[in-house]
Write a protein that holds these residues in place. Sequence first.
Motif, PDB file in Angstrom:
ATOM      1  N   LEU A 222       7.894 -10.018  70.985  1.00 61.92           N
ATOM      2  CA  LEU A 222       7.432  -8.848  70.225  1.00 61.92           C
ATOM      3  C   LEU A 222       6.982  -7.727  71.152  1.00 61.92           C
ATOM      4  O   LEU A 222       7.292  -6.550  70.915  1.00 61.92           O
ATOM      5  CB  LEU A 222       6.303  -9.253  69.272  1.00 61.92           C
ATOM      6  CG  LEU A 222       6.691 -10.205  68.138  1.00 61.92           C
ATOM      7  CD1 LEU A 222       5.495 -10.512  67.257  1.00 61.92           C
ATOM      8  CD2 LEU A 222       7.823  -9.614  67.299  1.00 61.92           C
ATOM      9  N   LEU A 223       6.266  -8.085  72.209  1.00 62.68           N
ATOM     10  CA  LEU A 223       5.810  -7.068  73.158  1.00 62.68           C
ATOM     11  C   LEU A 223       6.983  -6.492  73.946  1.00 62.68           C
ATOM     12  O   LEU A 223       7.016  -5.294  74.246  1.00 62.68           O
ATOM     13  CB  LEU A 223       4.777  -7.665  74.109  1.00 62.68           C
ATOM     14  CG  LEU A 223       3.451  -8.088  73.457  1.00 62.68           C
ATOM     15  CD1 LEU A 223       2.535  -8.740  74.484  1.00 62.68           C
ATOM     16  CD2 LEU A 223       2.756  -6.881  72.818  1.00 62.68           C
ATOM     17  N   ALA A 224       7.956  -7.335  74.270  1.00 59.43           N
ATOM     18  CA  ALA A 224       9.142  -6.850  74.975  1.00 59.43           C
ATOM     19  C   ALA A 224       9.934  -5.882  74.106  1.00 59.43           C
ATOM     20  O   ALA A 224      10.396  -4.836  74.572  1.00 59.43           O
ATOM     21  CB  ALA A 224      10.028  -8.022  75.387  1.00 59.43           C
ATOM     22  N   LEU A 225      10.078  -6.205  72.819  1.00 62.33           N
ATOM     23  CA  LEU A 225      10.797  -5.319  71.901  1.00 62.33           C
ATOM     24  C   LEU A 225      10.055  -3.999  71.719  1.00 62.33           C
ATOM     25  O   LEU A 225      10.682  -2.945  71.559  1.00 62.33           O
ATOM     26  CB  LEU A 225      11.000  -6.000  70.550  1.00 62.33           C
ATOM     27  CG  LEU A 225      11.967  -7.192  70.546  1.00 62.33           C
ATOM     28  CD1 LEU A 225      12.057  -7.782  69.139  1.00 62.33           C
ATOM     29  CD2 LEU A 225      13.353  -6.776  71.024  1.00 62.33           C
ATOM     30  N   SER A 226       8.736  -4.062  71.736  1.00 65.32           N
ATOM     31  CA  SER A 226       7.937  -2.832  71.635  1.00 65.32           C
ATOM     32  C   SER A 226       8.205  -1.933  72.839  1.00 65.32           C
ATOM     33  O   SER A 226       8.338  -0.706  72.702  1.00 65.32           O
ATOM     34  CB  SER A 226       6.451  -3.178  71.555  1.00 65.32           C
ATOM     35  OG  SER A 226       5.662  -2.006  71.534  1.00 65.32           O
ATOM     36  N   SER A 227       8.334  -2.529  74.022  1.00 63.35           N
ATOM     37  CA  SER A 227       8.637  -1.753  75.228  1.00 63.35           C
ATOM     38  C   SER A 227      10.037  -1.154  75.163  1.00 63.35           C
ATOM     39  O   SER A 227      10.255  -0.013  75.586  1.00 63.35           O
ATOM     40  CB  SER A 227       8.515  -2.642  76.471  1.00 63.35           C
ATOM     41  OG  SER A 227       7.166  -3.006  76.693  1.00 63.35           O
ATOM     42  N   ILE A 228      10.981  -1.930  74.627  1.00 58.64           N
ATOM     43  CA  ILE A 228      12.339  -1.405  74.447  1.00 58.64           C
ATOM     44  C   ILE A 228      12.307  -0.177  73.547  1.00 58.64           C
ATOM     45  O   ILE A 228      12.934   0.856  73.833  1.00 58.64           O
ATOM     46  CB  ILE A 228      13.261  -2.479  73.830  1.00 58.64           C
ATOM     47  CG1 ILE A 228      13.471  -3.648  74.801  1.00 58.64           C
ATOM     48  CG2 ILE A 228      14.603  -1.867  73.430  1.00 58.64           C
ATOM     49  CD1 ILE A 228      14.271  -3.340  76.024  1.00 58.64           C
ATOM     50  N   SER A 229      11.579  -0.268  72.448  1.00 56.74           N
ATOM     51  CA  SER A 229      11.471   0.873  71.520  1.00 56.74           C
ATOM     52  C   SER A 229      10.862   2.076  72.211  1.00 56.74           C
ATOM     53  O   SER A 229      11.305   3.220  72.009  1.00 56.74           O
ATOM     54  CB  SER A 229      10.631   0.483  70.298  1.00 56.74           C
ATOM     55  OG  SER A 229      11.267  -0.538  69.555  1.00 56.74           O
ATOM     56  N   ASN A 230       9.853   1.851  73.038  1.00 56.73           N
ATOM     57  CA  ASN A 230       9.210   2.958  73.752  1.00 56.73           C
ATOM     58  C   ASN A 230      10.199   3.660  74.685  1.00 56.73           C
ATOM     59  O   ASN A 230      10.161   4.890  74.832  1.00 56.73           O
ATOM     60  CB  ASN A 230       8.023   2.444  74.564  1.00 56.73           C
ATOM     61  CG  ASN A 230       6.838   2.058  73.691  1.00 56.73           C
ATOM     62  OD1 ASN A 230       6.736   2.517  72.545  1.00 56.73           O
ATOM     63  ND2 ASN A 230       5.971   1.216  74.207  1.00 56.73           N
ATOM     64  N   HIS A 231      11.067   2.871  75.327  1.00 53.64           N
ATOM     65  CA  HIS A 231      12.067   3.474  76.213  1.00 53.64           C
ATOM     66  C   HIS A 231      12.946   4.457  75.447  1.00 53.64           C
ATOM     67  O   HIS A 231      13.223   5.565  75.928  1.00 53.64           O
ATOM     68  CB  HIS A 231      12.941   2.386  76.838  1.00 53.64           C
ATOM     69  CG  HIS A 231      14.110   2.929  77.603  1.00 53.64           C
ATOM     70  ND1 HIS A 231      14.000   3.423  78.894  1.00 53.64           N
ATOM     71  CD2 HIS A 231      15.415   3.095  77.251  1.00 53.64           C
ATOM     72  CE1 HIS A 231      15.180   3.852  79.308  1.00 53.64           C
ATOM     73  NE2 HIS A 231      16.063   3.660  78.334  1.00 53.64           N
ATOM     74  N   TYR A 232      13.372   4.076  74.251  1.00 52.44           N
ATOM     75  CA  TYR A 232      14.290   4.937  73.506  1.00 52.44           C
ATOM     76  C   TYR A 232      13.571   6.096  72.821  1.00 52.44           C
ATOM     77  O   TYR A 232      14.192   7.123  72.534  1.00 52.44           O
ATOM     78  CB  TYR A 232      15.124   4.093  72.538  1.00 52.44           C
ATOM     79  CG  TYR A 232      16.152   3.316  73.321  1.00 52.44           C
ATOM     80  CD1 TYR A 232      17.282   3.948  73.828  1.00 52.44           C
ATOM     81  CD2 TYR A 232      15.947   1.981  73.650  1.00 52.44           C
ATOM     82  CE1 TYR A 232      18.195   3.272  74.608  1.00 52.44           C
ATOM     83  CE2 TYR A 232      16.864   1.291  74.430  1.00 52.44           C
ATOM     84  CZ  TYR A 232      17.979   1.947  74.912  1.00 52.44           C
ATOM     85  OH  TYR A 232      18.882   1.285  75.698  1.00 52.44           O
ATOM     86  N   VAL A 233      12.268   5.962  72.603  1.00 56.29           N
ATOM     87  CA  VAL A 233      11.484   7.122  72.174  1.00 56.29           C
ATOM     88  C   VAL A 233      11.483   8.162  73.289  1.00 56.29           C
ATOM     89  O   VAL A 233      11.700   9.362  73.050  1.00 56.29           O
ATOM     90  CB  VAL A 233      10.042   6.703  71.814  1.00 56.29           C
ATOM     91  CG1 VAL A 233       9.154   7.946  71.661  1.00 56.29           C
ATOM     92  CG2 VAL A 233      10.016   5.892  70.527  1.00 56.29           C
ATOM     93  N   LEU A 234      11.253   7.701  74.513  1.00 54.46           N
ATOM     94  CA  LEU A 234      11.284   8.600  75.667  1.00 54.46           C
ATOM     95  C   LEU A 234      12.653   9.242  75.831  1.00 54.46           C
ATOM     96  O   LEU A 234      12.761  10.457  76.078  1.00 54.46           O
ATOM     97  CB  LEU A 234      10.931   7.826  76.938  1.00 54.46           C
ATOM     98  CG  LEU A 234       9.492   7.370  77.132  1.00 54.46           C
ATOM     99  CD1 LEU A 234       9.391   6.465  78.359  1.00 54.46           C
ATOM    100  CD2 LEU A 234       8.569   8.570  77.294  1.00 54.46           C
TER     101      LEU A 234
END
Length: 259
Positions: A222-234
């Motif tokens: 879940l935390l890894a997926l949250s980081s993935i989402s943050n990358h694509y927000v950026l």
Amino acid sequence: MATIHTHALFMPAKSGRSSEDVALQIEAAILAGKILPGESLPSEREMQHQFQVSRGAVREALRALKEKGMLDIRKGAKGGAFVKEVEVSNVSASLALFLKQHPIAPEQLIEFRENLDRTVTMLAIARSSKGDREKLLDGAHKLQDAAEEPDLDMEMLGEMDRELNLLLGRMSHNPIFEWVMGALQQGFSSHDYALYEDPDFRRQTVDNWVETARQIAAGEPLLALSSISNHYVLLRRCVERRAGDAGAAETVRGTSPDQ
């Protein structure tokens, strides 16, 4: 090596562009699994008779298929045209070329990449070894250090980012994901280059890579997926800013960006 018997496979080639038709028939037989890797085609003389074309047309067709990575042409007493095992690099290169020749809207590519990364990340957490996870985290830290160097080497940063993505693809232990990831990483096809060109986005991007790798290493999906989402927000913010800057520049020059 076995020689395939092709009497039932090939038909006389169409006149006009006979070499192309010969190549298409051979390629179709290979893709359909009727001629297997390691098997040799008939001699040029036999194919000339089967296709009812000139020797030159046969050779041109074989040369074209060799360039596509489908055949290995060997000389000598045991020579001939042998079907090759398709390599990962050939598949990735073909897909990368297709993407370059068929422009895709940034949002569509970003959307695909985000969903691909999410799936690959879940598989990597479930299937990868401890050693690969540690290697991913170590690579992310090295990328972070390289991004803070006073003399930035943008080409090196790009290569380090690509290697991390390719490693993540391999960690999924699914060759199809690895092939697609390889194609997308050729030439920063996902627009990631934009993140590294901007100092602010660059810092956030490498920090996010470290956090993503850390959560993958810790087995925290879940935390890894949250980081993935943050990358694509950026990435979306960065692409939008660049598009806005380009539009402003066109307006200053008196030209609409849509023209």
